[in-house]
Design a protein around this motif. Structure first.
Motif, short mmCIF file in Angstrom:
data_model
loop_
_atom_site.label_atom_id
_atom_site.label_comp_id
_atom_site.label_asym_id
_atom_site.label_seq_id
_atom_site.Cartn_x
_atom_site.Cartn_y
_atom_site.Cartn_z
N UNK A 110 -14.24 20.70 13.46
CA UNK A 110 -14.05 20.61 12.01
C UNK A 110 -15.33 20.16 11.33
N UNK A 111 -15.62 20.78 10.21
CA UNK A 111 -16.75 20.33 9.39
C UNK A 111 -16.29 19.29 8.37
N UNK A 112 -15.01 19.27 8.09
CA UNK A 112 -14.45 18.35 7.10
C UNK A 112 -12.95 18.27 7.32
N UNK A 138 0.86 -1.18 0.00
CA UNK A 138 0.00 0.00 0.00
C UNK A 138 0.89 1.23 0.00
N UNK A 139 0.77 2.05 -1.03
CA UNK A 139 1.68 3.19 -1.21
C UNK A 139 1.02 4.54 -0.96
N UNK A 140 -0.30 4.58 -0.92
CA UNK A 140 -0.97 5.87 -0.73
C UNK A 140 -2.36 5.67 -0.14
N UNK A 141 -2.68 6.50 0.85
CA UNK A 141 -4.00 6.53 1.45
C UNK A 141 -4.52 7.95 1.38
N UNK A 142 -5.73 8.12 0.84
CA UNK A 142 -6.36 9.43 0.79
C UNK A 142 -7.80 9.30 1.28
N UNK A 143 -8.22 10.22 2.13
CA UNK A 143 -9.59 10.18 2.63
C UNK A 143 -10.06 11.57 2.98
N UNK A 144 -11.31 11.84 2.64
CA UNK A 144 -12.00 13.05 3.08
C UNK A 144 -13.14 12.59 3.98
N UNK A 145 -13.18 13.10 5.20
CA UNK A 145 -14.19 12.65 6.16
C UNK A 145 -14.86 13.85 6.81
N UNK A 146 -16.07 13.61 7.31
CA UNK A 146 -16.82 14.63 8.06
C UNK A 146 -17.26 14.01 9.38
#
Length: 300
Positions: A188-190, A158-166
């Motif tokens: 935080x809202x996001x 696994x070389x990259x993790x990206x996440x947008x969370x609320x």
């Protein structure tokens, strides 16, 4: 028996001044938006409840043209003719909203109202209702957690993790409880998280995947996962898989680069294309309750 069609499960994420009551008001007393001569709005609003369930509602997201044409029979000439019709419906996607789970179940209609278009238009209609003033509303997919995790287990690296969370509301997941508390503490809202490691990230996601595959009782997954979580990226990916954002995992499988998205394994069920509103609400409620039970989601 009538042919069944697919309904997808998602979370309705709320930011700013949006709450469940305002979402209901935006659907019951909707605005209309227009793109290239095609109009969109909500119709056929009905308040709903199921036995033992909190209230929600049923409606349809409709796509129509202000001026359309249909073919009719001209009886005197025994021939067909084109007739102009105002506000001719092109397609209408039925859906139900269950605030108890911040959950929505909506019909996916190929080439007419696919799931990604439904999500975009729903967001635009709700935000436009409130003049887009300090409000945010997104529909994010709820992943089939077992399928998503098993897919991760096949990665060699696994070389990259990206996440947008609320911040979740009203549920939270034990697997990412600390991250949820962090978002609230920081007000935080996001939040967006990016982790990149070309030589391979020291993530525990593959350990989690191995535990899931070895475990026969889905309700025990949170107990297995919680001790394994030691990275914010892991928690963010799991949080987005539960529908509170959107995540991407990049890695290597058998020497090839692979991209896995939480949105690609969306939970769904088959049901009547023109459903009974109450029956659709009851089935959606049952499906959302099952997701919460399987993934250990709880009320604070």
């Amino acid at each position: 028996m009538a042919k069944q069609t697919r309904f997808y499960l998602g979370r309705v994420l709320k930011r700013g001044g949006i709450d469940a009551e305002k979402i209901a008001a935006a659907v019951e007393q909707p605005v209309t938006i227009e793109y290239r001569g095609t109009r969109y709005s909500f119709i056929d609003f009905e308040p709903m409840s199921a036995a033992g369930a909190s209230s929600g509602f049923y409606a349809k997201l409709v796509k129509y043209k202000q001026q359309g044409a249909v073919t009719v029979v001209h009886e005197e000439l025994h021939a067909s003719r084109s007739a102009e019709v105002q506000n001719l419906i092109d397609v209408a996607s039925p859906f139900v909203y269950v605030p108890q789970f911040s959950g929505i179940a909506y019909r996916h209609i190929w080439n007419a109202m696919p799931s990604d278009q439904f999500e975009r238009v729903f967001k635009e209609l709700v935000e436009t209702k409130y003049q887009k003033f300090f409000v945010g509303c997104d529909v994010e997919p709820i992943s089939d957690f077992r399928t998503f995790i098993k897919r991760l287990s096949r990665l060699d690296l696994i070389t990259e993790l990206r996440a947008k969370v609320v911040p979740p509301n009203p549920l939270f997941g034990p697997c990412w409880k600390s991250l949820s508390e962090y978002l609230r503490k920081r007000k935080l809202e996001e939040a967006q998280f990016v982790e990149i490691g070309g030589a391979g990230i020291q993530t525990r996601l593959k350990d989690i995947a191995a535990s899931v595959q070895a475990e026969d009782k889905p309700t025990n997954w949170p107990e297995l996962m919680e001790p394994l979580l030691d990275g914010v990226g892991d928690a963010a990916i799991l949080m987005s898989a539960d529908g509170y954002g959107r995540g991407v995992v990049k890695g290597v499988e058998e020497g090839k680069s692979v991209v896995i998205r939480t949105s690609e394994n969306q939970k769904s069920f088959l049901f009547d294309p023109d459903p009974s509103p109450l029956r659709l609400f009851e089935i959606a409620y049952d499906q959302l309750q099952r997701v919460s039970d399987e993934q250990g989601l709880e009320h604070p």
